[in-house]
Design an enzyme around this catalytic site. Structure first.
Site, PDB file in Angstrom:
ATOM      1  N   GLU C  60       5.579  -9.461 -11.389  1.00 11.30           N
ATOM      2  CA  GLU C  60       6.793  -9.549 -12.213  1.00 11.30           C
ATOM      3  C   GLU C  60       8.065  -9.470 -11.387  1.00 11.30           C
ATOM      4  OE1 GLU C  60       4.066  -8.067 -13.088  1.00 11.30           O
ATOM      5  OE2 GLU C  60       3.561  -9.248 -14.855  1.00 11.30           O
ATOM      6  N   HIS C 127       1.096  -3.099 -25.099  1.00 13.86           N
ATOM      7  CA  HIS C 127       1.289  -4.474 -25.583  1.00 13.86           C
ATOM      8  C   HIS C 127       2.074  -4.494 -26.892  1.00 13.86           C
ATOM      9  CE1 HIS C 127      -2.103  -4.846 -22.799  1.00 13.86           C
ATOM     10  NE2 HIS C 127      -1.807  -6.122 -22.676  1.00 13.86           N
TER      11      HIS C 127
HETATM   12  C1  LIG Z   1       1.605  -6.063 -14.157  1.00 13.37           C
HETATM   13  C2  LIG Z   1       0.823  -6.890 -15.130  1.00 13.37           C
HETATM   14  N1  LIG Z   1       1.222  -8.140 -15.437  1.00 13.37           N
HETATM   15  C3  LIG Z   1       0.553  -8.892 -16.329  1.00 13.37           C
HETATM   16  C4  LIG Z   1      -0.567  -8.420 -16.948  1.00 13.37           C
HETATM   17  C5  LIG Z   1      -1.313  -9.271 -17.989  1.00 13.37           C
HETATM   18  N2  LIG Z   1      -2.681  -9.492 -17.564  1.00 13.37           N
HETATM   19  C6  LIG Z   1      -3.708  -8.748 -18.035  1.00 13.37           C
HETATM   20  S1  LIG Z   1      -5.151  -9.041 -17.208  1.00 13.37           S
HETATM   21  C7  LIG Z   1      -4.406 -10.256 -16.266  1.00 13.37           C
HETATM   22  C8  LIG Z   1      -5.200 -10.961 -15.213  1.00 13.37           C
HETATM   23  C9  LIG Z   1      -5.730  -9.955 -14.232  1.00 13.37           C
HETATM   24  O1  LIG Z   1      -6.458 -10.645 -13.252  1.00 13.37           O
HETATM   25  P1  LIG Z   1      -7.296  -9.840 -12.186  1.00 13.37           P
HETATM   26  O2  LIG Z   1      -6.416  -8.823 -11.524  1.00 13.37           O
HETATM   27  O3  LIG Z   1      -7.958 -10.831 -11.304  1.00 13.37           O
HETATM   28  O4  LIG Z   1      -8.352  -9.017 -13.035  1.00 13.37           O
HETATM   29  P2  LIG Z   1      -9.543  -9.649 -13.924  1.00 13.37           P
HETATM   30  O5  LIG Z   1      -9.044  -9.656 -15.340  1.00 13.37           O
HETATM   31  O6  LIG Z   1      -9.831 -11.020 -13.400  1.00 13.37           O
HETATM   32  O7  LIG Z   1     -10.699  -8.712 -13.749  1.00 13.37           O
HETATM   33  C10 LIG Z   1      -3.045 -10.374 -16.575  1.00 13.37           C
HETATM   34  C11 LIG Z   1      -2.104 -11.334 -15.936  1.00 13.37           C
HETATM   35  C12 LIG Z   1      -0.978  -7.102 -16.598  1.00 13.37           C
HETATM   36  N3  LIG Z   1      -2.066  -6.553 -17.173  1.00 13.37           N
HETATM   37  N4  LIG Z   1      -0.275  -6.372 -15.694  1.00 13.37           N
END
Ligand SMILES: Cc1ncc(C[n+]2csc(CCOP(=O)(O)OP(=O)(O)O)c2C)c(N)n1
Ligand SMILES: Cc1ncc(C[n+]2csc(CCOP(=O)(O)OP(=O)(O)O)c2C)c(N)n1
Ligand SMILES: [Mg+2]
Ligand SMILES: [Mg+2]
Lengths: 321, 356, 321, 356
Positions: C60, C127
Site C-alpha cells: 500500500e 474489512h
Molecule cells: C496489507 C494488505 N493488503 C491487502 C490485503 C488483501 N489481501 C488479502 S489476501 C491477499 C493476497 C495475499 O497473497 P499471499 O501473501 O501470497 O498469501 P496467500 O493468500 O496466497 O496465501 C490480499 C492482497 C491484505 N490482506 N493485506
C-alpha cells in the site's frame, strides 16, 4: 517532593518503574547511547544496560510490532517515537495489531508509546504535529496527555502498568519550560481530568501543552472567574468532569493545539452539545490550529498555533455573550 | 516465473525409494497424515456450510497446502509461540484447537475461538500458544520477531514461528521484520508459503527475484523446501528450530506449494492456467503422505473414516451452539488492571522428539 | 439516463474519464486481470491495457508513494485500496507526502485514492472500517463520500480532475444494493452537500451508506417533516448547508457509521454547537458505532452498526424534546 | 561493522597516479570542485547564522559528504527529476538553486524556496526539477520510483534519482521501493549515502549485511563507490543513468562516506570515536578534488575566494529579505482547479557530456 522539569519528571517515572519492574523495556531510535533526541533517557543505558534500553533500527513499524510481540509474552515495552510525527510510519501496527488484539482474541497488549508532540519552536510540518485524535478514533487504545511534571511522572508509571496499549503524549514545549514539585518514589496519576483552576463564569477545557496557554490567557480576565479543566486523559475521556464543568460555568471554550477538524476538541464539543446542552448559556467555542501543516517560520507558525491572545479573546467574547 | 519452484524437484518418489526420515517415528508419520486429513476434512465441511449460508462473510482455505502448516508445526515445542496465517489451519489442529471450536469460529458462534468477534481464519487460540493473525499482511512477522526478542532477552530456549505468502513479501513489514531478526539474531522462523499467487497476482508481478534469496542479505539462511512434502517441511523446520534455540538466529524457509482453490470461496480463479492446477494435483501432499503410511502398513482408509466421523461429530456440536449475545458486543475493549496479563499458554507438541 | 448500481456507476465514471484523459492511470492489487476484489474495474484491462490498469505488488505504501511520484510529473493515478482498512499500511505516504506537498513547496499532487469502506456483511474487524475521519484530520487531503449512483459517477470524475489528493470513500454496502438513474457521458458532481429529502421539523445530517439508513428510518415518522442532508463531501465540509439545515429545522441528528470518537459526526456536531447554537431547539444528537472494532458475527455486528431502528428512535426522542 | 567501507580502498592516490576521467573535461572537474566549495561555504555560513540565532529550529549539514550530492547530480540531465535529501545541498546548487535562496530558506525568510513554510534542508525547488524531501525517511524512494514509472510508461528517456542514508534502509519503504523498481525495471537511481551513522546509531545496529548487497535480491545491480571521490560518484551515476535510459532498469549505488559533523547543529557526536573522525578527515573530498584541479593548473585559492565572496553577497541579500507575511499562513492548502498542475521544470545540467 522535589522540583523538576516536565522532561525530568518523565525520566524519573521511567527510571522508577524500571527499577521496580524487570519486565519494563525501553525501545527506540537513539534512546540508549545517545539518551534520546530530547535526552529523556539520558544515562539510562548505564544503569539498565543495552537490553533494557534498546537502540533500535530506524523502523517505526518494527519498533511497535516487535514491542507488541514482546508484550504478548510478558514484557512491558515502552516505545519512543523520536518525534510524534513519525508515528505515521508505525500507524498500522498500532491501530490494527495493538488496538484490536484484546477485543478480538482476549490477549492484552501492554505497550506504552511515547509521542513527543506539538509545535512552537519552528519544528516545521514534520516535527510539530499533535496526532492524538487519530488514535482516539482507533478503538482499543488509551490516549493520555499530562500537562504538569507531577502528572507526567504519575501517568507514565500508570501507562506502563496499564495492561492496554497506551499512547502517551508528551508536549515538547513543556519539556524544559515547565517546572513543578514532583513526589518522590512511585505513584500513579489516574486517567481522569483535573481542575487546574476553579472558576464559575466560564470553563476552558483543554489538555497537554495548551493547559498552560489557557491558564496564562485567563489568569486575570477583567475579574471573571474562569475554570481551567485539564483533561489529562483523552481515552478514556472524563465525560463526567466535562459535563460537571459545563453545569458549573454554562460557558465553554475548548482549546487544543491540533488541526481543528475531527480533533479531540471536536469530540469534547460534540459531547457537550449532546449531553450538556441544557446547561449551556452560549455557543461551544473552539480554539485550535487551522487545517494546515504547521509552518516553520516563526511568524507563520505563530499565526497558526493557538496563542494566549487568541484564547483570551475567545474567552472575552464568550463572557460578553 | 522468478520462483525457485523450478529449482527444486517437486513430486513424489515412491516411498520405497525414500530413505526413512531421521527424526520421525511411524506414529509421527501417521500423525502428520492424520492432521492433514483433518485439516482438509474440516475445510471441506466448512465450504459446504458456507454454501448453505451457515458461514457468514467470506471463507478461505488451504486446500493443497496442508503440508506446510502441519509439517512446520509438528516441529514446534509446547513453549514455542506461533502466529498462524490464513492457509494454516493445520497449525491450529496440531497445537490442539478442537475441530468443533474451529467450525464454531467459521460460523460466528459463541463457542468459536473469538466468540464471533472475528471470523473465518482470523483467529489464534492463546491457550495453544498461538497469536491470531491480523488481515494486514504480513504484520505478524514483526509480532513473531518481537516474541523471539523477548525469549532471547530472557534467555529462554524457545522460538517463535510464523507464516506468510509470496505476495506478503512485497510489504514493508516483511523487510522490517527480516532486518530486525537479522540484526538481533533472533530465534524466529519465517515460513514463506509460496503458493504461486497472491489473490490473482502471479509471483512474477510480485518480485523479480525469489525472496528466499534475500535472506542472505539480512544475514541468515534462506532454504527452499518442497511445500507439498510434509516430512520435508517438518525436517526443515526442525533444523531451523534447532539453530534458533542454540542461538544461531533466524531462518527463512520457502515452502513451494500451490493454492489449489480460489483465493476465497467466492473466487473461481479463472486467472490460473488449468494445466498448472493439473500439474499440482499430481503432487497432492495428502496422497504423498498416504503412500508413505500405506508403505508403513498403516490403514489409510480407516484413518480417513475416523477423521470423517470426527468432523461430522464436531459439525453437530458446532451447529448446536448458540450465536454470541449481542449485549456482549461492546465488552472487553480494555483489559482490567488487576487481571493477569500474560495469557498465552503452551500448546500441544506431538512430535516424538520432545518425549524422548 | 440509465439505471445502474452504485458499483457500476463508479466503473462508468472511471471508464469515462479514462477515455477522455490519457493521463489517468489505475493502480491497485488485483484490479487488472481480476478486475478488482469488487469487480469495479472488471474488463478495464482489455480496453486500456495493463499499463493503465496496473496490477501492483501487495504494497500500500508503494501504491500511494509511486502514485504521488507519477502525479507530480503529470499522470493522474487512481489508487484502489482493496479494502479501506488496508489504507493504514499506506497512511504515512498519504498524510505526510501527499497531504503536505502543495502547502510546503507548491507542487499539487493529483491522486485519487478509492477506499471501499463500511460494514454490514460480516467483514469483521479488518474489512469493515470507515477511516474517513483520520484523513479529515490530516490537512491537505480532500475527502468525499457519495451515496447515490449519480453522485458516485460524478464525484469520481470530479476527484480525478481535482488537482489535489482526494480520498474517495465508497461504501461496500451500496455497491450492489443501491440502484439509480445515472446520466450518460461525462459530468462532475460538486464537492457540496445535497438535500436528500426536504423537511422542517428535524434534520438528519449524514453521508455515504448512512444516507439510505437515514431515509428509511425517517420516511414516515408519525407525519413529522424530516430533512435528510447528504454531506457528500467531508473535506471541504459544506458548513453553509449544515448551518442552513439547523436554521430550517432547529433539531439535528447526526449519523455516521464510523466509531464515534473524533468521527466526522463529531466535527459536524462541534460546528453546529459553535456556529448554529442560537438556532438549536434541542441537543445535537449523534448516532454512530460505539468505539469497538466491528465484530464479525451477525448479531454482534448488528448490535454495533447504526441501524434504521436506532436512527428512528433517536429522531423520535428528539422530536419529543 | 557490516559496511563495505572496509572492502573498497578509500583515500586519495596522488592525482599524478590517476588516469584522467573518461567523461569529464577540465571545466567539469573544476565545476565539481566549485560546487563542493560552494556547498561547504554556504553550510558553514549558515552554521554561523544558526549560532547567531538567525536560523530558527535546527540545522543539518553535509560537511564531508559534499562529493556524494555534487558528483551524482553532475550526471543528471535537465529533464531528469531528483528527490534531494538532507545531506545533499550540492544537488540543489548543481541544479541551479541560488545561494541567497538557500540561505533565505534556512532563515525562514519569504524569499526561501518554501517561503518559510518548511525549514532548513526540507525543500526542493520544482523549478530545478527537484521534489523536496519529507522528514519521514526514506519515503522519497517511492516518490522517485513513481516518477520513473511515469517516464517509462510514457516512453521518455529520463530518469529519477534520490538519496537516502544507511539508517533509512531499515524502513519498510526502502523495501517497497526497491521491489517496485525491480519488478517494473524502472529508470531510477537509488543512492545510499552510507555515512556510518544514523543520528547516533552505528550501522552495525542498523543492518547485519550491507544493504548494497541486497540489490541483487531485487534483480538489479548494487555498486559501492568511494563517496569522498566526487569523480567516482559522478562516474558511477553516469553509468547507472546510461543503463536506466537504455531500459536497463534501476541501480543502487552505495557511496561510502562519513558524517563529519553531528546529526544536527545541536549534536556534539560524543558517540563517534575521535580516531574515526581523524581517519576520515584525511579523506576530505574537497581536498582530494582540489589536488586534482591544482594538478590541472587550476587556481584553487582564487576559486575559494570567488566562492567566499559569492556566499557573502548571498548572505547580505538573504538577511535583507523580509520574513513571510503571517496573513499567508493558511494560503495554498489546495490547488485551484483551473491552474496548471505539472509544475516541475527542467534544472541545470552543467555536465559537458550533455552539450557534446
Ligand atoms: C496489507 C494488505 N493488503 C491487502 C490485503 C488483501 N489481501 C488479502 S489476501 C491477499 C493476497 C495475499 O497473497 P499471499 O501473501 O501470497 O498469501 P496467500 O493468500 O496466497 O496465501 C490480499 C492482497 C491484505 N490482506 N493485506
Ligand atoms: C521514519 C523516520 N523516523 C525517524 C526519523 C528521525 N531521524 C531524522 S534523521 C535520522 C537518522 C537518519 O540516518 P540516515 O538514514 O543514516 O541518514 P543520515 O542522517 O545519516 O544522512 C533519524 C532517526 C526520521 N527522519 N524518519
Ligand atoms: Mg500466495
Ligand atoms: Mg547515515
Amino acid at each position: 517532593m522535589t522540583e523538576m522539569t516536565y522532561l525530568r519528571a518523565i525520566s524519573d517515572g521511567l527510571r522508577t518503574e524500571m527499577r521496580d519492574d524487570g519486565r519494563v523495556l525501553l525501545m527506540g531510535e537513539d534512546i540508549g547511547v545517545y539518551g534520546g533526541a530530547f535526552k529523556v533517557t539520558d544515562g539510562f543505558i548505564d544503569e539498565f544496560g543495552p537490553d533494557r534500553v534498546m537502540d533500535t533500527p530506524l523502523a517505526e513499524a518494527g519498533i511497535v510490532g516487535t514491542a507488541i510481540g514482546a508484550a504478548v509474552v510478558g514484557l512491558r515495552p515502552v516505545c519512543e517515537m523520536q518525534f510524534a510525527d513519525f508515528v505515521a510510519c508505525g500507524f498500522d501496527q498500532i491501530v490494527n495489531v495493538a488496538g484490536k488484539m484484546l477485543y478480538r482474541q482476549g490477549l492484552p497488549v501492554n505497550i506504552t508509546i511515547r509521542l513527543p508532540s506539538g509545535g512552537g519552536f519552528s519544528g516545521g510540518p514534520f516535527h510539530s504535529q499533535n496526532p492524538e485524535a487519530w488514535f482516539m478514533h482507533a478503538p482499543g487504545l488509551k490516549v493520555v496527555a499530562p500537562s504538569t511534571p507531577e502528572d507526567a511522572k504519575g501517568m507514565i508509571i500508570a501507562s506502563i502498568r496499564d495492561p492496554n496499549p497506551v499512547i502517551y503524549m508528551e508536549h515538547k514545549n513543556l519539556y524544559r519550560h515547565v517546572k513543578g514539585e514532583v513526589p518522590e518514589g512511585s505513584y500513579e496519576t489516574p486517567f481522569r481530568a483535573r481542575v487546574a483552576r476553579e472558576g464559575s463564569d466560564l470553563a476552558v477545557i483543554t489538555y497537554g501543552g495548551m493547559v498552560h496557554t489557557a491558564l496564562e490567557a485567563t489568569h486575570d480576565l477583567e475579574g471573571a472567574s474562569i475554570m481551567v479543566l485539564d483533561l489529562r486523559s483523552l481515552v478514556p475521556l472524563d465525560e463526567a468532569a466535562i459535563l460537571a464543568a459545563v453545569r458549573e460555568c454554562s460557558k465553554v471554550v475548548i482549546v487544543d493545539e491540533a488541526n481543528q477538524t475531527c480533533a479531540a476538541g471536536a469530540q469534547v464539543a460534540a459531547l457537550i452539545a449532546e449531553h450538556g446542552f441544557e446547561d449551556l448559556d452560549g455557543p461551544v467555542v473552539r480554539v485550535a490550529s487551522p487545517d494546515v501543516p504547521i509552518p516553520f517560520s516563526p511568524p507563520l507558525e505563530a499565526a497558526v498555533l493557538p496563542s494566549v491572545d487568541r484564547v483570551r479573546e475567545a474567552c472575552r467574547q464568550l463572557l460578553e455573550y | 516465473m522468478a520462483t525457485s519452484s523450478t529449482d527444486v524437484p517437486i513430486g513424489p518418489r515412491t516411498p520405497a525409494e525414500e530413505s526413512p526420515p531421521a527424526h520421525l517415528t511411524a506414529d509421527d508419520r501417521i500423525g502428520l497424515l492424520r492432521a492433514m486429513l483433518l485439516m482438509r476434512a474440516i475445510e471441506q465441511r466448512a465450504m459446504n456450510l458456507y454454501r448453505q449460508g451457515k458461514v457468514p462473510g467470506s471463507f478461505y482455505d488451504g486446500f493443497g497446502q496442508e503440508a506446510v502448516s502441519v509439517g512446520a508445526t509438528w516441529a514446534t515445542a509446547a513453549a514455542d509461540r506461533l502466529c498462524v496465517l490464513h492457509r494454516d489451519l493445520g497449525a491450529h489442529l496440531v497445537r490442539g484447537v478442537q475441530p468443533a471450536t474451529i467450525l464454531s469460529q467459521y460460523m460466528g458462534r459463541d463457542a468459536g475461538v473469538t466468540s464471533g468477534r472475528d471470523g473465518n481464519v482470523h483467529f489464534g487460540d492463546y491457550r495453544t500458544g498461538c497469536v491470531g493473525m491480523v488481515s494486514m499482511l504480513p504484520d505478524m512477522m514483526l509480532v513473531a520477531a518481537g516474541m523471539a526478542m523477548a525469549f532471547k532477552l530472557r534467555g529462554e530456549a524457545r522460538c517463535a514461528l510464523t507464516w506468510f505468502g509470496d505476495g506478503s513479501t512485497s510489504r514493508g513489514d516483511f523487510h522490517e521484520a527480516m532486518n530486525w531478526a537479522g540484526v538481533q539474531s533472533l530465534p524466529v522462523i519465517f515460513i514463506l508459503e509460496n503458493n504461486q499467487f497472491a489473490y490473482s497476482t502471479p509471483i512474477d508481478q510480485q518480485f523479480a527475484v525469489n525472496p528466499v534469496q534475500r535472506a542472505a542479505g539480512y544475514g541468515f539462511p534462506g532454504v527452499t523446501v518442497d511445500g507439498n512434502d510434509v516430512e520435508a517441511v517438518f525436517e526443515a523446520t526442525r533444523g531451523a528450530r534447532e539453530r534458533a534455540i542454540a542461538g544461531g538466529g533466524p531462518t527463512l524457509i520457502e515452502a513451494v506449494t500451490m493454492r489449489m482453490h480460489g483465493h476465497g470461496a467466492h473466487d473461481d480463479m479463472k486467472y490460473v492456467p488449468k494445466a498448472l492446477v493439473e500439474e499440482w494435483r499430481k503432487k497432492d501432499p495428502i496422497d504423498r503422505q498416504s503412500a508413505r503410511v500405506a508403505q508403513l502398513g498403516g490403514d489409510v482408509d480407516a484413518l480417513r473414516d475416523e477423521v470423517r466421523a470426527e468432523v461430522e461429530q464436531a459439525t453437530k456440536i458446532a451447529l448446536a451452539g448458540p450465536m454470541p449475545d449481542p449485549a456482549t458486543a461492546t465488552h472487553r475493549l480494555f483489559h482490567p488492571r488487576d487481571a493477569d496479563e500474560i495469557l498465552t499458554e503452551d500448546g500441544q507438541a506431538p512430535w516424538s522428539g520432545f518425549r524422548r
